[in-house]
Design an enzyme around this catalytic site. Structure first.
Site, mmCIF file in Angstrom:
data_model
loop_
_atom_site.group_PDB
_atom_site.id
_atom_site.type_symbol
_atom_site.label_atom_id
_atom_site.label_comp_id
_atom_site.label_asym_id
_atom_site.label_seq_id
_atom_site.Cartn_x
_atom_site.Cartn_y
_atom_site.Cartn_z
ATOM 1 C CD GLU A 122 -3.227 -1.078 1.946
ATOM 2 O OE1 GLU A 122 -3.282 -0.175 2.788
ATOM 3 O OE2 GLU A 122 -4.150 -1.907 1.780
ATOM 4 C CD GLU A 222 -4.169 -5.972 3.529
ATOM 5 O OE1 GLU A 222 -5.042 -5.191 3.966
ATOM 6 O OE2 GLU A 222 -2.952 -5.726 3.574
#
Ligand SMILES: *[C@@H]1O[C@H](CO)[C@@H](O)[C@H](O)[C@H]1NC(C)=O
Length: 289
Positions: A122, A222
């Site tokens: 991220e 995720e």
């Protein structure tokens, strides 16, 4: 007939249940913030393997923090677990420690325990790094592991919104696989529309990847729904909704995409996504797939 037998041979070579990686994200820290010991890694892996889905694939976030690889790799080997390795990229000194930890683990334990390696997590979403700099780090880690004879995929994990941003094309090019994080809850989706939001995110990323690097695999690294915590728009955290999300998304996704559920255990967090409570019990039923 020829085509048929080729397909049949493939199916025979890959047992159906192992056709896709079906795993869990596991933090190096316990819910109280302390680092997991090797025994605690063993116990986390045994817990996941004992769930109805027999999860033996795990994604880690970092390599050197909490001595993750030094402790988790022997625990994984002893429990028949394989690891999607995380290499943290910020800052440069930390990145060096991460690479060193990965190098040591490969020297000591070979490569059979590795599913793949994600360089960064991220970073693009947090806007901590340019796509070009991140791509250089992905090439750097790939160069290091290839020189050691490791043939596993080296890619990157980011939010689905970062992957569809044309500013980040270089990272798609640099990655062997595209790991996306998608949370309909954080997008303010109702549980009723969560399946739509989830698959639409995947298809958007696939569309971009197919243009930039046709044939590259898109993984879900995720996803999950919180059992408790605040509401996000129409996204309501509850055990019932987490159970619904599991039934609708996990059960379908396990059959068609590499996926790592979020998360093993985080009962002190808010929102809390963990499926295992403080007593080691599953918070909602995962038998219904
Ligand atoms: C449901 O999700 C899709 C895909 O994200 C979105 O386009 C649509 O607007 C959503 N519908 C509702 C009622 O929120």
């Amino acid at each position: 007939m020829k085509l048929f037998s080729a397909a049949a041979a493939l199916l025979a070579a890959v047992p159906f249940t192992q056709a896709y990686w079906k795993g869990f994200n596991v933090a190096a820290e316990n819910p109280d913030g302390s680092c997991k010991t090797q025994a605690q890694w063993v116990s986390a892996f045994q817990k996941l393997a004992s769930l109805p889905g027999h999860f033996t694939s795990v994604r880690l976030y970092a390599s050197s923090d909490c001595n993750t690889l030094a402790l988790a790799v022997p625990a994984a080997i002893s429990t028949g677990t394989q690891l999607l390795v995380g290499v943290w990229t910020q800052d440069d000194a930390h990145f060096k420690r991460e690479k060193d930890a990965l190098e040591s683990a490969i020297k000591r334990y070979g490569q059979d325990w590795i599913i793949a390696i994600s360089v960064g997590s991220e970073d693009l979403y947090r806007k901590e790094v340019s796509a070009g700099t991140l791509a250089t780090k992905i090439y750097d880690v790939r160069g290091m592991v290839r020189a050691m004879g490791v043939k596993k995929d080296v890619g990157h994990v980011d939010t689905w919104t970062a992957w569809v941003d044309s500013a980040n094309t270089e990272v798609i090019k640099a990655s062997d696989f595209i790991g996306l994080d998608a949370y309909p809850y954080f997008e303010g989706s109702s549980i009723e529309n969560a399946s739509n939001a989830f698959w639409s995110a995947i298809n958007k990323v696939r569309g971009v990847v197919d243009k930039v690097s046709p044939g590259k695999w898109v993984w879900v690294t995720e996803t999950g729904w919180p059992v408790s915590g605040p509401n996000y728009g129409n996204g309501v955290a509850s055990i019932k909704n987490a159970q619904t999300f599991w039934k609708q998304i996990a059960c379908a996704a396990f059959k068609q995409i590499h996926i790592f559920w979020y998360v093993h255990q985080d009962y002190q967090a808010s929102p809390s996504f963990g499926v295992i409570d403080r007593n080691g019990k599953a918070i909602y039923d995962q038998q219904s797939c």
